[in-house]
Design a protein around this motif. Structure first.
Motif, PDB file in Angstrom:
ATOM      1  N   GLU A 231      12.081  -6.600  -0.122  1.00 10.81           N
ATOM      2  CA  GLU A 231      12.053  -7.178   1.171  1.00 10.81           C
ATOM      3  C   GLU A 231      10.936  -8.061   1.699  1.00 10.81           C
ATOM      4  O   GLU A 231       9.894  -7.848   0.977  1.00 10.81           O
ATOM      5  CB  GLU A 231      12.221  -6.180   2.400  1.00 10.81           C
ATOM      6  CG  GLU A 231      11.103  -4.972   2.201  1.00 10.81           C
ATOM      7  CD  GLU A 231      11.568  -3.350   2.895  1.00 10.81           C
ATOM      8  OE1 GLU A 231      10.408  -3.139   3.566  1.00 10.81           O
ATOM      9  OE2 GLU A 231      12.484  -3.123   2.734  1.00 10.81           O
ATOM     10  N   SER A 232      10.798  -8.918   2.605  1.00 15.53           N
ATOM     11  CA  SER A 232       9.647  -9.664   2.999  1.00 15.53           C
ATOM     12  C   SER A 232       8.719  -8.705   3.690  1.00 15.53           C
ATOM     13  O   SER A 232       9.244  -7.816   4.836  1.00 15.53           O
ATOM     14  CB  SER A 232      10.165 -10.829   3.890  1.00 15.53           C
ATOM     15  OG  SER A 232      10.179 -10.587   5.237  1.00 15.53           O
ATOM     16  N   PRO A 233       7.425  -9.188   3.874  1.00 11.58           N
ATOM     17  CA  PRO A 233       6.358  -8.549   4.458  1.00 11.58           C
ATOM     18  C   PRO A 233       6.741  -8.579   6.086  1.00 11.58           C
ATOM     19  O   PRO A 233       6.214  -7.678   6.730  1.00 11.58           O
ATOM     20  CB  PRO A 233       5.303  -9.353   4.544  1.00 11.58           C
ATOM     21  CG  PRO A 233       5.305  -9.978   2.933  1.00 11.58           C
ATOM     22  CD  PRO A 233       6.585 -10.284   2.784  1.00 11.58           C
ATOM     23  N   LEU A 234       7.415  -9.768   6.636  1.00 10.67           N
ATOM     24  CA  LEU A 234       7.889  -9.953   7.771  1.00 10.67           C
ATOM     25  C   LEU A 234       8.723  -8.548   8.291  1.00 10.67           C
ATOM     26  O   LEU A 234       8.844  -8.296   9.558  1.00 10.67           O
ATOM     27  CB  LEU A 234       8.415 -10.971   8.137  1.00 10.67           C
ATOM     28  CG  LEU A 234       7.256 -12.245   8.594  1.00 10.67           C
ATOM     29  CD1 LEU A 234       8.248 -13.580   8.563  1.00 10.67           C
ATOM     30  CD2 LEU A 234       6.750 -12.000   9.890  1.00 10.67           C
ATOM     31  N   TYR A 235       9.683  -8.147   7.545  1.00 10.68           N
ATOM     32  CA  TYR A 235      10.487  -6.811   7.783  1.00 10.68           C
ATOM     33  C   TYR A 235       9.605  -5.602   8.145  1.00 10.68           C
ATOM     34  O   TYR A 235       9.944  -5.150   9.599  1.00 10.68           O
ATOM     35  CB  TYR A 235      11.140  -6.437   6.603  1.00 10.68           C
ATOM     36  CG  TYR A 235      12.481  -5.813   6.806  1.00 10.68           C
ATOM     37  CD1 TYR A 235      13.329  -5.887   7.817  1.00 10.68           C
ATOM     38  CD2 TYR A 235      12.593  -4.532   5.970  1.00 10.68           C
ATOM     39  CE1 TYR A 235      14.352  -5.173   7.986  1.00 10.68           C
ATOM     40  CE2 TYR A 235      13.957  -4.007   6.223  1.00 10.68           C
ATOM     41  CZ  TYR A 235      14.841  -4.063   7.097  1.00 10.68           C
ATOM     42  OH  TYR A 235      15.964  -3.286   7.353  1.00 10.68           O
ATOM     43  N   THR A 236       8.628  -5.279   7.892  1.00 10.14           N
ATOM     44  CA  THR A 236       7.639  -4.451   8.417  1.00 10.14           C
ATOM     45  C   THR A 236       6.993  -4.981   9.642  1.00 10.14           C
ATOM     46  O   THR A 236       6.860  -4.156  10.515  1.00 10.14           O
ATOM     47  CB  THR A 236       6.469  -4.114   7.293  1.00 10.14           C
ATOM     48  OG1 THR A 236       7.090  -3.386   6.033  1.00 10.14           O
ATOM     49  CG2 THR A 236       5.598  -2.973   7.745  1.00 10.14           C
ATOM     50  N   GLY A 237       6.760  -5.994   9.619  1.00  8.47           N
ATOM     51  CA  GLY A 237       5.944  -6.656  10.913  1.00  8.47           C
ATOM     52  C   GLY A 237       6.947  -6.549  12.117  1.00  8.47           C
ATOM     53  O   GLY A 237       6.649  -6.205  13.078  1.00  8.47           O
ATOM     54  N   ARG A 238       8.298  -6.647  12.055  1.00  7.36           N
ATOM     55  CA  ARG A 238       9.231  -6.576  13.004  1.00  7.36           C
ATOM     56  C   ARG A 238       9.402  -5.184  13.451  1.00  7.36           C
ATOM     57  O   ARG A 238       9.629  -4.921  14.642  1.00  7.36           O
ATOM     58  CB  ARG A 238      10.622  -7.212  12.588  1.00  7.36           C
ATOM     59  CG  ARG A 238      10.466  -8.784  12.327  1.00  7.36           C
ATOM     60  CD  ARG A 238      11.827  -9.419  11.924  1.00  7.36           C
ATOM     61  NE  ARG A 238      11.573 -10.732  11.905  1.00  7.36           N
ATOM     62  CZ  ARG A 238      12.641 -11.799  11.596  1.00  7.36           C
ATOM     63  NH1 ARG A 238      13.550 -11.454  11.155  1.00  7.36           N
ATOM     64  NH2 ARG A 238      12.305 -13.224  11.623  1.00  7.36           N
ATOM     65  N   ALA A 239       9.231  -4.165  12.434  1.00  3.91           N
ATOM     66  CA  ALA A 239       9.088  -2.802  12.736  1.00  3.91           C
ATOM     67  C   ALA A 239       8.010  -2.588  13.721  1.00  3.91           C
ATOM     68  O   ALA A 239       8.304  -1.777  14.787  1.00  3.91           O
ATOM     69  CB  ALA A 239       9.089  -2.040  11.313  1.00  3.91           C
ATOM     70  N   VAL A 240       6.710  -3.090  13.453  1.00  5.98           N
ATOM     71  CA  VAL A 240       5.953  -2.749  14.087  1.00  5.98           C
ATOM     72  C   VAL A 240       5.900  -3.463  15.734  1.00  5.98           C
ATOM     73  O   VAL A 240       5.485  -2.882  16.644  1.00  5.98           O
ATOM     74  CB  VAL A 240       4.378  -3.481  13.546  1.00  5.98           C
ATOM     75  CG1 VAL A 240       3.153  -3.428  14.555  1.00  5.98           C
ATOM     76  CG2 VAL A 240       4.245  -2.635  12.347  1.00  5.98           C
ATOM     77  N   VAL A 241       6.487  -4.579  15.725  1.00  8.19           N
ATOM     78  CA  VAL A 241       6.700  -5.373  16.936  1.00  8.19           C
ATOM     79  C   VAL A 241       7.712  -4.462  17.951  1.00  8.19           C
ATOM     80  O   VAL A 241       7.503  -4.245  19.150  1.00  8.19           O
ATOM     81  CB  VAL A 241       7.336  -6.734  16.710  1.00  8.19           C
ATOM     82  CG1 VAL A 241       7.919  -7.095  18.009  1.00  8.19           C
ATOM     83  CG2 VAL A 241       6.298  -7.542  16.388  1.00  8.19           C
ATOM     84  N   ALA A 242       8.654  -3.725  17.223  1.00  8.44           N
ATOM     85  CA  ALA A 242       9.722  -3.006  17.930  1.00  8.44           C
ATOM     86  C   ALA A 242       9.038  -1.593  18.238  1.00  8.44           C
ATOM     87  O   ALA A 242       9.268  -1.179  19.490  1.00  8.44           O
ATOM     88  CB  ALA A 242      10.904  -2.681  16.901  1.00  8.44           C
ATOM     89  N   LEU A 243       8.323  -1.164  17.736  1.00 14.34           N
ATOM     90  CA  LEU A 243       7.664   0.070  18.039  1.00 14.34           C
ATOM     91  C   LEU A 243       6.537  -0.330  19.320  1.00 14.34           C
ATOM     92  O   LEU A 243       6.361   0.615  20.355  1.00 14.34           O
ATOM     93  CB  LEU A 243       6.931   0.551  16.889  1.00 14.34           C
ATOM     94  CG  LEU A 243       7.598   1.332  15.841  1.00 14.34           C
ATOM     95  CD1 LEU A 243       6.638   1.442  14.635  1.00 14.34           C
ATOM     96  CD2 LEU A 243       8.072   2.576  16.255  1.00 14.34           C
ATOM     97  N   ALA A 244       5.815  -1.354  18.944  1.00 17.44           N
ATOM     98  CA  ALA A 244       4.839  -1.674  20.330  1.00 17.44           C
ATOM     99  C   ALA A 244       5.606  -2.098  21.578  1.00 17.44           C
ATOM    100  O   ALA A 244       5.081  -1.928  22.737  1.00 17.44           O
ATOM    101  CB  ALA A 244       4.017  -2.898  19.812  1.00 17.44           C
ATOM    102  N   ALA A 245       6.725  -2.618  21.352  1.00 20.81           N
ATOM    103  CA  ALA A 245       7.572  -2.927  22.694  1.00 20.81           C
ATOM    104  C   ALA A 245       8.465  -1.736  23.450  1.00 20.81           C
ATOM    105  O   ALA A 245       8.875  -1.960  24.170  1.00 20.81           O
ATOM    106  CB  ALA A 245       8.457  -4.007  22.263  1.00 20.81           C
TER     107      ALA A 245
END
Length: 286
Positions: A231-245
């Motif tokens: 998976e791409s590093p952005l996949y984890t990034g999008r998980a962090v965004v979802a948690l933060a929101a």
């Protein structure tokens, strides 16, 4: 992607790899993101691509605001100077209160001489020290400095600490220093959540899957079979965004979550539109 335009974040170890992916995803969501690491144009660690300056520039190009700070997270004075910088920027009205800390920095692979699969009595003490000093200790140091700032966050969700780990449940990660350090990282998350149980700050750990970082690509090349389950590093990034929101993220405080599980809960995908499954680590439960 939800908007985090009023969010100020710090992502440690964001020159490359998962940290860079997290920082870029936060940029996509419009956040102001401090990115730290040792790599700058004149001095890159391990001769791998990626610097804090490049990551910060990419965040700004994607609609957020990137702020690069060179920092060795094994040096307490440099880490304290980083948070002093954030305080000064806030006092001058250049950024808002710190809302999000992402503990991602990791230097455990640097100078690695032995085989990862060697038994523990053939692993060096230096390997243990790197994984704890540039991993667990660095996360603790950043967290203890960040939490007083996070308590000042004015966003309704309160502050959030996300710590990047790896693995799957209690399965052995294949190497004693690595397994113990990542287990300690997740225990740190749970313990911090206990101390923060009455405070408006939450703390969670995330477990990426097999990620196409610069280090991984350097090791395996472009072999289609080897890359098939990545998976791409952005996949984890999008998980962090979802948690933060997530306005209910406090309900997750103290938890450890695989990125693929979060993708199914929040409905985000990887950059190619796929939704890689939660990483299933091969190995025995301990």
């Amino acid at each position: 992607m939800p908007s985090l335009s009023n969010t100020t974040a710090l992502v440690t170890g964001a020159s490359r790899g998962v940290g860079r992916g997290i920082a870029l995803a936060l940029g996509d969501a419009g956040a102001t993101v401090y990115v730290t690491g040792r790599s700058v144009d004149a001095d890159r660690t391990d001769d791998l691509p990626g610097t804090v300056d490049e990551t910060a520039e990419a965040i700004t190009e994607r609609g957020g605001r990137g702020i690069a700070v060179q920092c060795d997270h094994t040096d307490d004075q440099q880490v304290e100077a980083l948070f002093d910088r954030i305080d000064r920027d806030r006092d001058r009205g250049e950024v808002g209160a710190l809302d999000l800390l992402v503990n991602n920095v990791w230097g455990g692979y640097e100078g690695y001489g032995e085989s990862f699969d060697d038994p523990f009595w053939e692993q060096s003490v230096e390997t243990w020290d790197r994984m704890f000093d540039a991993g667990v200790r660095a996360h603790f140091t950043a967290s203890r400095l960040a939490v007083p700032r996070l308590l000042d966050a004015v966003e309704s969700n309160g502050g959030l600490v996300v710590t990047v780990s790896s693995g799957h449940g209690g399965r052995y990660r294949g190497n004693v220093p690595y397994d113990v350090s990542k287990t300690a990282t997740e225990r740190l998350t749970r313990a911090m959540a206990y101390d923060l149980r009455d405070a408006p700050v939450s703390t969670v750990a995330v477990q990426p899957g097999f990620t196409r970082t610069e280090r991984v690509l350097d090791a395996i090349g472009d072999d289609p079979e080897a890359l098939a389950e990545t998976e791409s590093p952005l996949y984890t990034g999008r998980a962090v965004v979802a948690l933060a929101a997530d306005s209910r993220v406090a309900e997750k405080s103290g938890g450890v979550f695989r990125v693929g599980e979060l993708a199914r809960e929040y409905g985000f995908t990887d950059v190619d539109g796929s939704q890689p499954a939660p990483f299933d680590l091969p190995g025995d439960p301990l």
